[in-house]
Design a protein around this motif. Sequence first.
Motif, PDB file in Angstrom:
ATOM      1  N   ALA A  33       0.841  -1.200   0.000  1.00  0.00           N
ATOM      2  CA  ALA A  33       0.000   0.000   0.000  1.00  0.00           C
ATOM      3  C   ALA A  33       0.876   1.250   0.000  1.00  0.00           C
ATOM      4  N   ALA A  34       1.905   1.251   0.833  1.00  0.00           N
ATOM      5  CA  ALA A  34       2.816   2.401   0.894  1.00  0.00           C
ATOM      6  C   ALA A  34       3.517   2.608  -0.440  1.00  0.00           C
ATOM      7  N   ALA A  35       3.892   1.519  -1.103  1.00  0.00           N
ATOM      8  CA  ALA A  35       4.567   1.620  -2.401  1.00  0.00           C
ATOM      9  C   ALA A  35       3.641   2.209  -3.462  1.00  0.00           C
ATOM     10  N   VAL A  36       2.395   1.765  -3.498  1.00  0.00           N
ATOM     11  CA  VAL A  36       1.431   2.303  -4.467  1.00  0.00           C
ATOM     12  C   VAL A  36       1.253   3.798  -4.234  1.00  0.00           C
ATOM     13  N   ILE A  37       1.088   4.186  -2.986  1.00  0.00           N
ATOM     14  CA  ILE A  37       0.882   5.605  -2.665  1.00  0.00           C
ATOM     15  C   ILE A  37       2.117   6.420  -2.997  1.00  0.00           C
ATOM     16  N   ALA A  38       3.298   5.901  -2.681  1.00  0.00           N
ATOM     17  CA  ALA A  38       4.541   6.631  -2.961  1.00  0.00           C
ATOM     18  C   ALA A  38       4.773   6.789  -4.461  1.00  0.00           C
ATOM     19  N   GLU A  39       4.459   5.762  -5.232  1.00  0.00           N
ATOM     20  CA  GLU A  39       4.712   5.787  -6.670  1.00  0.00           C
ATOM     21  C   GLU A  39       3.656   6.549  -7.456  1.00  0.00           C
ATOM     22  N   GLN A  40       2.380   6.423  -7.043  1.00  0.00           N
ATOM     23  CA  GLN A  40       1.296   6.958  -7.869  1.00  0.00           C
ATOM     24  C   GLN A  40       0.399   7.959  -7.157  1.00  0.00           C
ATOM     25  N   GLY A  41       0.615   8.169  -5.876  1.00  0.00           N
ATOM     26  CA  GLY A  41      -0.195   9.118  -5.127  1.00  0.00           C
ATOM     27  C   GLY A  41      -1.417   8.465  -4.502  1.00  0.00           C
ATOM     28  N   LEU A  42      -1.946   9.121  -3.494  1.00  0.00           N
ATOM     29  CA  LEU A  42      -3.095   8.602  -2.759  1.00  0.00           C
ATOM     30  C   LEU A  42      -4.328   8.461  -3.646  1.00  0.00           C
ATOM     31  N   GLU A  43      -4.449   9.344  -4.635  1.00  0.00           N
ATOM     32  CA  GLU A  43      -5.605   9.299  -5.529  1.00  0.00           C
ATOM     33  C   GLU A  43      -5.669   7.992  -6.322  1.00  0.00           C
ATOM     34  N   ALA A  44      -4.517   7.384  -6.578  1.00  0.00           N
ATOM     35  CA  ALA A  44      -4.473   6.131  -7.349  1.00  0.00           C
ATOM     36  C   ALA A  44      -4.703   4.905  -6.479  1.00  0.00           C
ATOM     37  N   PHE A  45      -4.706   5.079  -5.165  1.00  0.00           N
ATOM     38  CA  PHE A  45      -4.839   3.945  -4.261  1.00  0.00           C
ATOM     39  C   PHE A  45      -6.284   3.475  -4.174  1.00  0.00           C
ATOM     40  N   SER A  46      -6.458   2.157  -4.279  1.00  0.00           N
ATOM     41  CA  SER A  46      -7.759   1.536  -4.041  1.00  0.00           C
ATOM     42  C   SER A  46      -7.504   0.123  -3.543  1.00  0.00           C
ATOM     43  N   MET A  47      -8.498  -0.467  -2.939  1.00  0.00           N
ATOM     44  CA  MET A  47      -8.343  -1.846  -2.485  1.00  0.00           C
ATOM     45  C   MET A  47      -8.157  -2.776  -3.688  1.00  0.00           C
ATOM     46  N   ARG A  48      -8.803  -2.472  -4.789  1.00  0.00           N
ATOM     47  CA  ARG A  48      -8.648  -3.275  -6.007  1.00  0.00           C
ATOM     48  C   ARG A  48      -7.203  -3.202  -6.501  1.00  0.00           C
ATOM     49  N   ARG A  49      -6.635  -2.003  -6.524  1.00  0.00           N
ATOM     50  CA  ARG A  49      -5.236  -1.814  -6.958  1.00  0.00           C
ATOM     51  C   ARG A  49      -4.287  -2.532  -6.008  1.00  0.00           C
ATOM     52  N   LEU A  50      -4.520  -2.409  -4.709  1.00  0.00           N
ATOM     53  CA  LEU A  50      -3.688  -3.068  -3.711  1.00  0.00           C
ATOM     54  C   LEU A  50      -3.768  -4.581  -3.852  1.00  0.00           C
ATOM     55  N   ALA A  51      -4.968  -5.099  -4.045  1.00  0.00           N
ATOM     56  CA  ALA A  51      -5.140  -6.540  -4.208  1.00  0.00           C
ATOM     57  C   ALA A  51      -4.351  -7.042  -5.416  1.00  0.00           C
ATOM     58  N   ALA A  52      -4.381  -6.292  -6.497  1.00  0.00           N
ATOM     59  CA  ALA A  52      -3.623  -6.685  -7.692  1.00  0.00           C
ATOM     60  C   ALA A  52      -2.128  -6.697  -7.403  1.00  0.00           C
ATOM     61  N   GLU A  53      -1.667  -5.749  -6.624  1.00  0.00           N
ATOM     62  CA  GLU A  53      -0.247  -5.675  -6.283  1.00  0.00           C
ATOM     63  C   GLU A  53       0.226  -6.888  -5.493  1.00  0.00           C
ATOM     64  N   VAL A  54      -0.608  -7.371  -4.584  1.00  0.00           N
ATOM     65  CA  VAL A  54      -0.188  -8.487  -3.718  1.00  0.00           C
ATOM     66  C   VAL A  54      -0.708  -9.837  -4.196  1.00  0.00           C
ATOM     67  N   GLY A  55      -1.472  -9.856  -5.290  1.00  0.00           N
ATOM     68  CA  GLY A  55      -1.889 -11.108  -5.893  1.00  0.00           C
ATOM     69  C   GLY A  55      -3.040 -11.811  -5.216  1.00  0.00           C
ATOM     70  N   VAL A  56      -3.985 -11.027  -4.698  1.00  0.00           N
ATOM     71  CA  VAL A  56      -5.188 -11.600  -4.088  1.00  0.00           C
ATOM     72  C   VAL A  56      -6.406 -10.867  -4.639  1.00  0.00           C
ATOM     73  N   THR A  57      -7.582 -11.349  -4.304  1.00  0.00           N
ATOM     74  CA  THR A  57      -8.794 -10.646  -4.707  1.00  0.00           C
ATOM     75  C   THR A  57      -9.062  -9.500  -3.728  1.00  0.00           C
ATOM     76  N   PRO A  58      -9.776  -8.473  -4.172  1.00  0.00           N
ATOM     77  CA  PRO A  58     -10.114  -7.396  -3.240  1.00  0.00           C
ATOM     78  C   PRO A  58     -10.874  -7.900  -2.004  1.00  0.00           C
ATOM     79  N   MET A  59     -11.771  -8.848  -2.196  1.00  0.00           N
ATOM     80  CA  MET A  59     -12.527  -9.363  -1.047  1.00  0.00           C
ATOM     81  C   MET A  59     -11.623 -10.072  -0.042  1.00  0.00           C
TER      82      MET A  59
END
Length: 69
Positions: A33-59
């Motif tokens: 989550a910190a990496a996504v925010i640092a690289e793309q900003g808080l506006e780009a952060f979502s649970m869907r984006r985070l889930a894709a980063e770590v290889g799991v489903t958003p749920m």
Amino acid sequence: MSPVTPALTPAERSSDGPARTHPLTADEVVAAAAAVIAEQGLEAFSMRRLAAEVGVTPMALYQRFENRQ
């Protein structure tokens, strides 16, 4: 973010990504989550984006974290 339980199993991973070889830890999720925010900003952060980063489903993330706070 406060974890509800500590780890995800390989069975909880996203079917779109590669199989996880180890359980997902809360620390790994927070670091991603910190990496996504640092690289793309808080506006780009979502649970869907985070889930894709770590290889799991958003749920799967919502089972471990109550919300994105």
